[in-house]
Design a protein around this motif. Structure first.
Motif, PDB file in Angstrom:
ATOM      1  N   LEU A  26     -32.112  39.399 -20.143  1.00  0.00           N
ATOM      2  CA  LEU A  26     -32.041  38.227 -19.262  1.00  0.00           C
ATOM      3  C   LEU A  26     -30.641  37.639 -19.104  1.00  0.00           C
ATOM      4  CD1 LEU A  26     -35.245  36.376 -20.524  1.00  0.00           C
ATOM      5  CD2 LEU A  26     -34.991  37.637 -18.373  1.00  0.00           C
ATOM      6  N   ALA A  27     -29.740  37.945 -20.011  1.00  0.00           N
ATOM      7  CA  ALA A  27     -28.400  37.329 -19.991  1.00  0.00           C
ATOM      8  C   ALA A  27     -27.656  37.681 -18.709  1.00  0.00           C
ATOM      9  CB  ALA A  27     -27.608  37.778 -21.209  1.00  0.00           C
ATOM     10  N   SER A  33     -18.530  31.618 -19.413  1.00  0.00           N
ATOM     11  CA  SER A  33     -19.680  31.339 -20.284  1.00  0.00           C
ATOM     12  C   SER A  33     -19.526  32.020 -21.638  1.00  0.00           C
ATOM     13  CB  SER A  33     -21.001  31.730 -19.620  1.00  0.00           C
ATOM     14  OG  SER A  33     -21.168  33.139 -19.573  1.00  0.00           O
ATOM     15  N   ILE A  34     -18.988  33.232 -21.643  1.00  0.00           N
ATOM     16  CA  ILE A  34     -18.778  33.942 -22.911  1.00  0.00           C
ATOM     17  C   ILE A  34     -17.734  33.211 -23.751  1.00  0.00           C
ATOM     18  CG2 ILE A  34     -17.890  36.060 -23.972  1.00  0.00           C
ATOM     19  CD1 ILE A  34     -19.194  37.596 -21.628  1.00  0.00           C
ATOM     20  N   ALA A  35     -16.631  32.819 -23.132  1.00  0.00           N
ATOM     21  CA  ALA A  35     -15.572  32.126 -23.877  1.00  0.00           C
ATOM     22  C   ALA A  35     -16.078  30.799 -24.439  1.00  0.00           C
ATOM     23  CB  ALA A  35     -14.359  31.900 -22.972  1.00  0.00           C
ATOM     24  N   ALA A  36     -16.746  30.013 -23.622  1.00  0.00           N
ATOM     25  CA  ALA A  36     -17.259  28.717 -24.083  1.00  0.00           C
ATOM     26  C   ALA A  36     -18.321  28.910 -25.156  1.00  0.00           C
ATOM     27  CB  ALA A  36     -17.823  27.924 -22.906  1.00  0.00           C
ATOM     28  N   LEU A  79     -28.405  27.054 -35.630  1.00  0.00           N
ATOM     29  CA  LEU A  79     -28.789  26.347 -34.406  1.00  0.00           C
ATOM     30  C   LEU A  79     -27.580  26.180 -33.475  1.00  0.00           C
ATOM     31  CD1 LEU A  79     -31.151  24.907 -33.000  1.00  0.00           C
ATOM     32  CD2 LEU A  79     -30.498  22.837 -34.206  1.00  0.00           C
ATOM     33  N   ILE A  80     -26.434  25.835 -34.045  1.00  0.00           N
ATOM     34  CA  ILE A  80     -25.223  25.698 -33.235  1.00  0.00           C
ATOM     35  C   ILE A  80     -24.806  27.058 -32.677  1.00  0.00           C
ATOM     36  CG2 ILE A  80     -22.755  25.111 -33.323  1.00  0.00           C
ATOM     37  CD1 ILE A  80     -23.588  22.884 -35.358  1.00  0.00           C
ATOM     38  N   MET A  81     -24.898  28.094 -33.508  1.00  0.00           N
ATOM     39  CA  MET A  81     -24.597  29.450 -33.019  1.00  0.00           C
ATOM     40  C   MET A  81     -25.522  29.813 -31.860  1.00  0.00           C
ATOM     41  SD  MET A  81     -23.963  31.737 -36.434  1.00  0.00           S
ATOM     42  CE  MET A  81     -24.123  33.245 -35.506  1.00  0.00           C
ATOM     43  N   ALA A  82     -26.804  29.523 -32.020  1.00  0.00           N
ATOM     44  CA  ALA A  82     -27.768  29.819 -30.956  1.00  0.00           C
ATOM     45  C   ALA A  82     -27.382  29.081 -29.683  1.00  0.00           C
ATOM     46  CB  ALA A  82     -29.178  29.445 -31.394  1.00  0.00           C
ATOM     47  N   GLY A  83     -26.968  27.824 -29.815  1.00  0.00           N
ATOM     48  CA  GLY A  83     -26.509  27.071 -28.650  1.00  0.00           C
ATOM     49  C   GLY A  83     -25.341  27.753 -27.965  1.00  0.00           C
ATOM     50  N   GLY A  84     -24.423  28.284 -28.754  1.00  0.00           N
ATOM     51  CA  GLY A  84     -23.297  29.008 -28.189  1.00  0.00           C
ATOM     52  C   GLY A  84     -23.726  30.253 -27.447  1.00  0.00           C
ATOM     53  N   PHE A  85     -24.661  30.981 -28.019  1.00  0.00           N
ATOM     54  CA  PHE A  85     -25.122  32.198 -27.348  1.00  0.00           C
ATOM     55  C   PHE A  85     -25.999  31.898 -26.135  1.00  0.00           C
ATOM     56  CE2 PHE A  85     -23.629  34.139 -31.271  1.00  0.00           C
ATOM     57  CZ  PHE A  85     -22.838  35.134 -30.706  1.00  0.00           C
ATOM     58  N   ILE A  86     -26.705  30.788 -26.173  1.00  0.00           N
ATOM     59  CA  ILE A  86     -27.449  30.359 -24.983  1.00  0.00           C
ATOM     60  C   ILE A  86     -26.463  30.042 -23.859  1.00  0.00           C
ATOM     61  CG2 ILE A  86     -28.859  28.489 -24.030  1.00  0.00           C
ATOM     62  CD1 ILE A  86     -30.265  28.424 -26.846  1.00  0.00           C
ATOM     63  N   LEU A  87     -25.417  29.328 -24.205  1.00  0.00           N
ATOM     64  CA  LEU A  87     -24.374  29.007 -23.230  1.00  0.00           C
ATOM     65  C   LEU A  87     -23.743  30.284 -22.674  1.00  0.00           C
ATOM     66  CD1 LEU A  87     -22.657  26.749 -21.922  1.00  0.00           C
ATOM     67  CD2 LEU A  87     -21.211  26.819 -23.957  1.00  0.00           C
ATOM     68  N   ALA A  89     -25.045  33.183 -22.356  1.00  0.00           N
ATOM     69  CA  ALA A  89     -25.997  33.980 -21.569  1.00  0.00           C
ATOM     70  C   ALA A  89     -26.209  33.465 -20.151  1.00  0.00           C
ATOM     71  CB  ALA A  89     -27.338  34.040 -22.288  1.00  0.00           C
ATOM     72  N   ARG A  90     -26.041  32.158 -19.955  1.00  0.00           N
ATOM     73  CA  ARG A  90     -26.244  31.542 -18.634  1.00  0.00           C
ATOM     74  C   ARG A  90     -27.638  31.829 -18.056  1.00  0.00           C
ATOM     75  NH1 ARG A  90     -22.606  32.092 -13.930  1.00  0.00           N
ATOM     76  NH2 ARG A  90     -23.345  34.213 -14.012  1.00  0.00           N
ATOM     77  N   ASN A  91     -28.666  31.591 -18.838  1.00  0.00           N
ATOM     78  CA  ASN A  91     -30.024  31.803 -18.350  1.00  0.00           C
ATOM     79  C   ASN A  91     -30.938  30.773 -19.006  1.00  0.00           C
ATOM     80  OD1 ASN A  91     -32.832  32.828 -18.342  1.00  0.00           O
ATOM     81  ND2 ASN A  91     -31.921  34.565 -17.256  1.00  0.00           N
ATOM     82  N   TRP A  92     -31.610  29.965 -18.172  1.00  0.00           N
ATOM     83  CA  TRP A  92     -32.474  28.902 -18.692  1.00  0.00           C
ATOM     84  C   TRP A  92     -33.681  29.450 -19.452  1.00  0.00           C
ATOM     85  CZ3 TRP A  92     -30.857  24.297 -19.528  1.00  0.00           C
ATOM     86  CH2 TRP A  92     -29.798  23.796 -18.758  1.00  0.00           C
ATOM     87  N   TRP A  93     -34.168  30.632 -19.069  1.00  0.00           N
ATOM     88  CA  TRP A  93     -35.308  31.201 -19.788  1.00  0.00           C
ATOM     89  C   TRP A  93     -34.950  31.483 -21.242  1.00  0.00           C
ATOM     90  CZ3 TRP A  93     -39.968  30.479 -18.455  1.00  0.00           C
ATOM     91  CH2 TRP A  93     -40.302  30.368 -17.109  1.00  0.00           C
TER      92      TRP A  93
END
Length: 181
Positions: A26-27, A33-36, A79-87, A89-93
């Motif tokens: 999905l990413a 987005s990867i840098a941030a 949790l913070i790492m997950a937030g970074g990887f969510i960012l 990926a740029r996908n709300w799902w």
């Protein structure tokens, strides 16, 4: 019948692999987005690294270092790492799935681990009253002056989190270039 806490402990790793596959599918990463996301993930990695150098699993109750501010700095870092990887990926799902996993899997696992600590360490009751479960407080819990131990960091193999993060960023970069074709 097993409790949801026990089930959550058993299925968290297989669900993690399923989530990783869905994540990669999905990413829709971009350079920005990867840098941030990587910068945010680095904060989580640092918290996890610092925490791993303070914990002596099943031997003593960790109350120094980041454990003086939150009872679960390893999960906070994750949790913070997950937030970074969510960012990244740029996908709300991906965000929706990650939040669901956190609430339905990781909160019960954290509670289960705290039940274990409560039974194993009588001093956990006082610590639990003074230090929040996940979000850190600004005031430090009065603890012994244990310092960070590189030996514990290596013993807990926390470097695997850093290697995994670098690998995931590399895969996202490859996916970004593949999508651009």
């Amino acid at each position: 019948m097993p409790s949801w806490q026990k089930i959550a402990r058993r299925i968290r790793v297989p669900l993690g692999f399923l989530f990783a596959a869905a994540y990669l599918l999905l990413a829709r990463p971009s350079f920005v987005s990867i840098a941030a996301g990587f910068l945010v993930a680095l904060v989580g990695l640092a918290i996890r690294a610092f925490a791993s150098g303070h914990v002596k699993k099943n031997e003593t109750l960790a109350v120094s270092g980041p454990y003086a501010y939150t009872r679960n700095p390893l999960y906070l870092g994750s949790l913070i790492m997950a937030g970074g990887f969510i960012l990244a990926a740029r996908n709300w799902w991906i965000a929706v799935i990650a939040v669901a996993l956190f609430f339905f899997i990781y909160i019960p696992v954290i509670r289960s681990e705290e039940d274990f600590l409560r039974a194993r360490f009588p001093e956990f009751a006082q610590y639990e009253l003074a230090v929040p479960r996940l979000l850190p407080r600004l005031r430090k819990f009065p603890s012994s002056a244990n310092s960070f131990s590189w030996h514990l960091y290596w013993k807990h193999r926390e470097y695997n989190a850093a290697l995994g993060a670098v690998l995931m960023i590399a895969v996202l970069i490859m996916k970004m270039y593949w999508q651009a074709r």
